[in-house]
Design a protein around this motif. Structure first.
Motif, mmCIF file in Angstrom:
data_model
loop_
_atom_site.group_PDB
_atom_site.id
_atom_site.type_symbol
_atom_site.label_atom_id
_atom_site.label_comp_id
_atom_site.label_asym_id
_atom_site.label_seq_id
_atom_site.Cartn_x
_atom_site.Cartn_y
_atom_site.Cartn_z
ATOM 1 N N ILE A 25 0.836 -1.206 0.000
ATOM 2 C CA ILE A 25 0.000 0.000 0.000
ATOM 3 C C ILE A 25 0.868 1.251 0.000
ATOM 4 C CG2 ILE A 25 -1.662 1.348 1.358
ATOM 5 C CD1 ILE A 25 -2.820 -1.358 2.292
ATOM 6 N N GLN A 26 1.940 1.235 0.803
ATOM 7 C CA GLN A 26 2.855 2.376 0.865
ATOM 8 C C GLN A 26 3.472 2.641 -0.507
ATOM 9 O OE1 GLN A 26 5.705 1.442 3.900
ATOM 10 N NE2 GLN A 26 4.372 2.063 5.572
ATOM 11 N N ASN A 27 3.880 1.578 -1.186
ATOM 12 C CA ASN A 27 4.505 1.741 -2.506
ATOM 13 C C ASN A 27 3.506 2.284 -3.532
ATOM 14 O OD1 ASN A 27 7.019 0.814 -1.677
ATOM 15 N ND2 ASN A 27 6.531 -1.323 -2.119
ATOM 16 N N ILE A 28 2.258 1.810 -3.462
ATOM 17 C CA ILE A 28 1.234 2.292 -4.395
ATOM 18 C C ILE A 28 0.984 3.778 -4.190
ATOM 19 C CG2 ILE A 28 -1.223 2.163 -4.983
ATOM 20 C CD1 ILE A 28 -1.062 -0.864 -4.405
ATOM 21 N N ILE A 29 0.821 4.179 -2.926
ATOM 22 C CA ILE A 29 0.559 5.593 -2.632
ATOM 23 C C ILE A 29 1.774 6.449 -2.982
ATOM 24 C CG2 ILE A 29 0.035 7.245 -0.795
ATOM 25 C CD1 ILE A 29 -1.696 5.169 0.502
ATOM 26 N N LEU A 30 2.983 5.883 -2.792
ATOM 27 C CA LEU A 30 4.202 6.599 -3.176
ATOM 28 C C LEU A 30 4.199 6.901 -4.670
ATOM 29 C CD1 LEU A 30 7.049 7.623 -2.336
ATOM 30 C CD2 LEU A 30 7.898 5.347 -2.903
ATOM 31 N N VAL A 31 3.861 5.892 -5.480
ATOM 32 C CA VAL A 31 3.814 6.071 -6.937
ATOM 33 C C VAL A 31 2.717 7.070 -7.316
ATOM 34 C CG1 VAL A 31 3.323 4.926 -9.125
ATOM 35 C CG2 VAL A 31 4.780 3.805 -7.433
ATOM 36 N N LEU A 32 1.533 6.937 -6.703
ATOM 37 C CA LEU A 32 0.429 7.847 -7.001
ATOM 38 C C LEU A 32 0.767 9.283 -6.612
ATOM 39 C CD1 LEU A 32 -2.656 5.721 -5.855
ATOM 40 C CD2 LEU A 32 -1.980 6.266 -8.203
ATOM 41 N N GLY A 33 1.405 9.428 -5.444
ATOM 42 C CA GLY A 33 1.755 10.767 -4.964
ATOM 43 C C GLY A 33 2.705 11.484 -5.893
ATOM 44 N N PHE A 34 3.790 10.805 -6.271
ATOM 45 C CA PHE A 34 4.754 11.460 -7.150
ATOM 46 C C PHE A 34 4.245 11.536 -8.590
ATOM 47 C CE2 PHE A 34 7.521 10.526 -3.569
ATOM 48 C CZ PHE A 34 8.237 11.713 -3.489
ATOM 49 N N GLY A 35 3.354 10.609 -8.966
ATOM 50 C CA GLY A 35 2.704 10.720 -10.272
ATOM 51 C C GLY A 35 1.823 11.952 -10.329
ATOM 52 N N LEU A 144 11.545 8.489 2.239
ATOM 53 C CA LEU A 144 10.878 8.689 0.960
ATOM 54 C C LEU A 144 9.429 8.221 0.988
ATOM 55 C CD1 LEU A 144 11.252 9.603 -2.012
ATOM 56 C CD2 LEU A 144 11.931 7.248 -2.540
ATOM 57 N N LYS A 145 9.164 7.113 1.677
ATOM 58 C CA LYS A 145 7.818 6.542 1.673
ATOM 59 C C LYS A 145 6.761 7.492 2.234
ATOM 60 C CE LYS A 145 8.624 1.617 1.293
ATOM 61 N NZ LYS A 145 8.371 0.283 1.849
ATOM 62 N N PRO A 146 6.975 8.103 3.405
ATOM 63 C CA PRO A 146 5.975 9.056 3.893
ATOM 64 C C PRO A 146 5.762 10.238 2.955
ATOM 65 C CG PRO A 146 7.469 8.439 5.662
ATOM 66 C CD PRO A 146 8.039 7.892 4.400
ATOM 67 N N MET A 147 6.795 10.567 2.162
ATOM 68 C CA MET A 147 6.659 11.674 1.212
ATOM 69 C C MET A 147 5.554 11.403 0.203
ATOM 70 S SD MET A 147 8.487 14.297 1.760
ATOM 71 C CE MET A 147 8.383 15.058 0.137
ATOM 72 N N GLY A 148 5.362 10.119 -0.141
ATOM 73 C CA GLY A 148 4.291 9.788 -1.077
ATOM 74 C C GLY A 148 2.933 10.166 -0.525
ATOM 75 N N PHE A 149 2.701 9.862 0.755
ATOM 76 C CA PHE A 149 1.441 10.227 1.406
ATOM 77 C C PHE A 149 1.282 11.742 1.464
ATOM 78 C CE2 PHE A 149 2.391 6.024 3.088
ATOM 79 C CZ PHE A 149 1.158 5.402 3.115
ATOM 80 N N ILE A 150 2.373 12.419 1.879
ATOM 81 C CA ILE A 150 2.325 13.867 2.063
ATOM 82 C C ILE A 150 2.054 14.572 0.738
ATOM 83 C CG2 ILE A 150 3.673 15.881 2.757
ATOM 84 C CD1 ILE A 150 5.175 13.917 4.695
ATOM 85 N N VAL A 151 2.754 14.163 -0.316
ATOM 86 C CA VAL A 151 2.572 14.768 -1.636
ATOM 87 C C VAL A 151 1.161 14.506 -2.151
ATOM 88 C CG1 VAL A 151 3.292 14.618 -4.058
ATOM 89 C CG2 VAL A 151 5.010 14.746 -2.263
ATOM 90 N N PHE A 152 0.657 13.291 -1.901
ATOM 91 C CA PHE A 152 -0.669 12.904 -2.376
ATOM 92 C C PHE A 152 -1.753 13.831 -1.834
ATOM 93 C CE2 PHE A 152 -4.463 10.129 -2.419
ATOM 94 C CZ PHE A 152 -4.443 9.772 -3.753
#
Length: 221
Positions: A25-35, A144-152
């Motif tokens: 889930i973390q990896n998916i949100i990371l990709v979505l966030g930076f996407g 890096l992983k929490p950054m995906g959530f934050i950016v999202f």
């Protein structure tokens, strides 16, 4: 010895967790966030406008009942609490603390070896630096992983604020800044509009309080 034992235990914990549903889930949100971040920069303005209009439906109950700058403060509080909780439970703060303490001790010892001209000691320290890089890489991955959530969350809110203030009805909105006086929120100051500076000030103040309240962060003393 105790550090090595802790590292092995910590490494074993991480190894067991890798590949699990939380990690996925973390990896998916990371990709979505930076996407989402790249899309908001590279795609046509229509993408940002659509995203902002959707966000407006969500935040309008807050924004419609109070001045914009207070709404920004409320939103910053929500986002900061959200991101701090994510950081608290997705990062190994003991690893971060250990790496920071090791780096501090290493830099001190390295400077002493340089000043004394101890080549044998410097060579040994260079070998030790290589062994420390693995922990530093692991810490960077965790950051890096929490950054995906934050950016999202933060990127849509950022573009919403820009979109909302660019509407004709809001273009003349003003705010009183200490030592500056009354300014238009869309006017620029040191490369950024005043509303961005206001959100940054809110974020810094709120983050400090929330981190202390949730006991999140690296304590090295």
């Amino acid at each position: 010895m105790s550090d090595n034992t802790a590292e092995k235990k910590g490494g074993g914990t991480k190894a067991r967790k890798k590949g699990g549903p939380i990690d996925t889930i973390q990896n998916i949100i990371l990709v979505l966030g930076f996407g989402l971040l790249l899309g908001s920069i590279l795609l046509p303005p229509a993408f940002r406008d659509t995203m902002s209009a959707i966000v407006n439906i969500i935040v309008s109950p807050i924004n419609s009942t109070m001045p914009f700058y207070i709404a920004v403060l409320i939103i910053v509080i929500i986002v900061t609490v959200f991101s701090t909780i994510i950081q608290k439970y997705t990062m190994d703060w003991e690893l971060s603390r250990r790496v920071m303490l090791k780096n501090r001790a290493f830099q001190k010892e390295y400077r002493e070896a340089q000043l004394s001209g101890d080549k044998k000691r410097l060579k040994k320290l260079e070998e030790e630096r290589l062994s420390m890089m693995e922990e530093q890489a692991e810490m960077s991955k965790q950051q890096l992983k929490p950054m995906g959530f934050i950016v999202f969350v933060s990127i849509p809110l950022f573009w919403w604020a820009y979109w909302w203030l660019m509407q004709p009805a809001q273009a003349g909105m003003t705010m009183v800044f200490p030592l500056i006086g009354t300014v238009r929120l869309v006017d620029g100051f040191l490369l950024f509009p005043y509303w961005v500076w206001w959100s940054l000030l809110c974020s810094l103040a709120v983050s400090s309080v929330v981190r202390k309240a949730l006991n999140t962060g690296v304590v090295t003393s």
